[in-house]
Design an enzyme around this catalytic site. Sequence first.
Site, short mmCIF file in Angstrom:
data_model
loop_
_atom_site.label_atom_id
_atom_site.label_comp_id
_atom_site.label_asym_id
_atom_site.label_seq_id
_atom_site.Cartn_x
_atom_site.Cartn_y
_atom_site.Cartn_z
N CYS A 1 -14.31 -12.60 6.37
CA CYS A 1 -12.85 -12.60 6.22
C CYS A 1 -12.12 -13.16 7.43
CB CYS A 1 -12.34 -11.18 5.95
SG CYS A 1 -13.37 -10.24 4.83
N ARG B 1 1.99 -9.42 -8.85
CA ARG B 1 2.40 -8.81 -10.11
C ARG B 1 3.83 -8.28 -9.96
NH1 ARG B 1 -1.94 -7.81 -13.56
NH2 ARG B 1 -0.75 -6.22 -14.67
N SER C 1 5.84 -4.32 -10.19
CA SER C 1 4.87 -3.25 -9.92
C SER C 1 5.59 -1.96 -9.53
CB SER C 1 3.93 -3.66 -8.78
OG SER C 1 3.08 -4.70 -9.18
N CYS D 1 -9.67 -7.44 9.22
CA CYS D 1 -10.95 -6.75 9.26
C CYS D 1 -12.00 -7.72 8.71
CB CYS D 1 -10.91 -5.46 8.44
SG CYS D 1 -10.48 -5.68 6.69
#
EC number: 2.3.1.9
Length: 397
Positions: free
Chosen positions: A92, A223, A226, A383
């Site tokens: 990542c 989305r 939400s 992270c």
Amino acid sequence: MNAGSDPVVIISAARTAIGSFNGALSTVPVHNLGTTVIKEVLQRAKVAPEEVSEVIFGHVLTAGCGQNPTRQASVGAGIPYSVPAWSCQMICGSGLKAVCLAAQSIAMGDSTIVVAGGMENMSKAPHLAHLRSGVKMGEVPLADSILCDGLTDAFHNYHMGITAENVAKKWQVSREAQDKVAVVSQNRAEHAQKAGHFDKEIVPVHVSSRKGLTEVKIDEFPRHGSNLEAMSKLKPYFLTDGTGTVTPANASGMNDGAAAVVLMKKTEAESRMLKPLAQVVSWSQAGVEPSVMGVGPIPAIKQAVAKAGWSLEDVDVFEINEAFAAVSAAIAKELGLSPEKVNIDGGAIALGHPLGASGCRILVTLLHTLERVGGTRGVAALCIGGGMGIAMCVQRG
């Protein structure tokens, strides 16, 4: 690394829109996504392709992409064969590590102008089978390269989602607290999209289909609408024994996209009469226990901020990758960060997490956010699967 008298600066920063899994960008080869952002940042920086010293991109899921996809992206952008291009792999953190490596190369005098970034098309990641020695009898199971190379901890042999459950338990982050983080991320991203906050950082991608050429320029994953009530109805995905708290809604997605920046020394920018977006002040990386990999940004941010000579209170905007809401909550809690300073236009829970691209994506968003809100100091951090964290401090003006 310290800024010094002639710091490394970032001249331009851009990204593609982020596509949903098997969505709008799913048919685009990853090197084409890279080519798109490389062309854009060079144009914005008024740098000719032949002036580039080096191209460094983060890229995680390389299986089946052909020899050195970063080299393919570089050449596709018109950068000559004489200019080296290569990938770095830090899961990542890859896209941000690429920028660190670029700044390092320039600071040491090895390079003058570097294009750095990250790219990923998770939709195109293949399934794998080892058949070198043949199969005498029976079926051959196919391994999902996304899982085995990107999302499964190599030391404990479990999914990243379990590491998020471990963090939730150890840092006492409830299901409700996680869902609240996720709703805030979605609502902020919705507001940012409607207000046009991402427009300046996004370069359109032209996608060919049976219907003709389509222009993809809006993040596909958020989305809109939400809310906590709807989110609370989802069942935990990774632990189904009644103790689980991590759901598809309070975790980041699997996505496609690319991002890039152009770096050079401040004096080089001045000689070209270019105004930097920011200077690279410091960066740091750290290791933590792999079972709680999500808290890697805690030591990385502390170290990077200390190297910069700042305090956490000095920072105007934080972009911290939202791999999981549990992780985001634990980091904010441990560092005592104001929610109003972190991911102010939403994070990866809403926007998505194309593995190799995310590190540079959050930096691109950070740079444009600082410019938009008139901030001075920013921190980008992620992270990293396997138990690590990476962070970078940048400063405008």
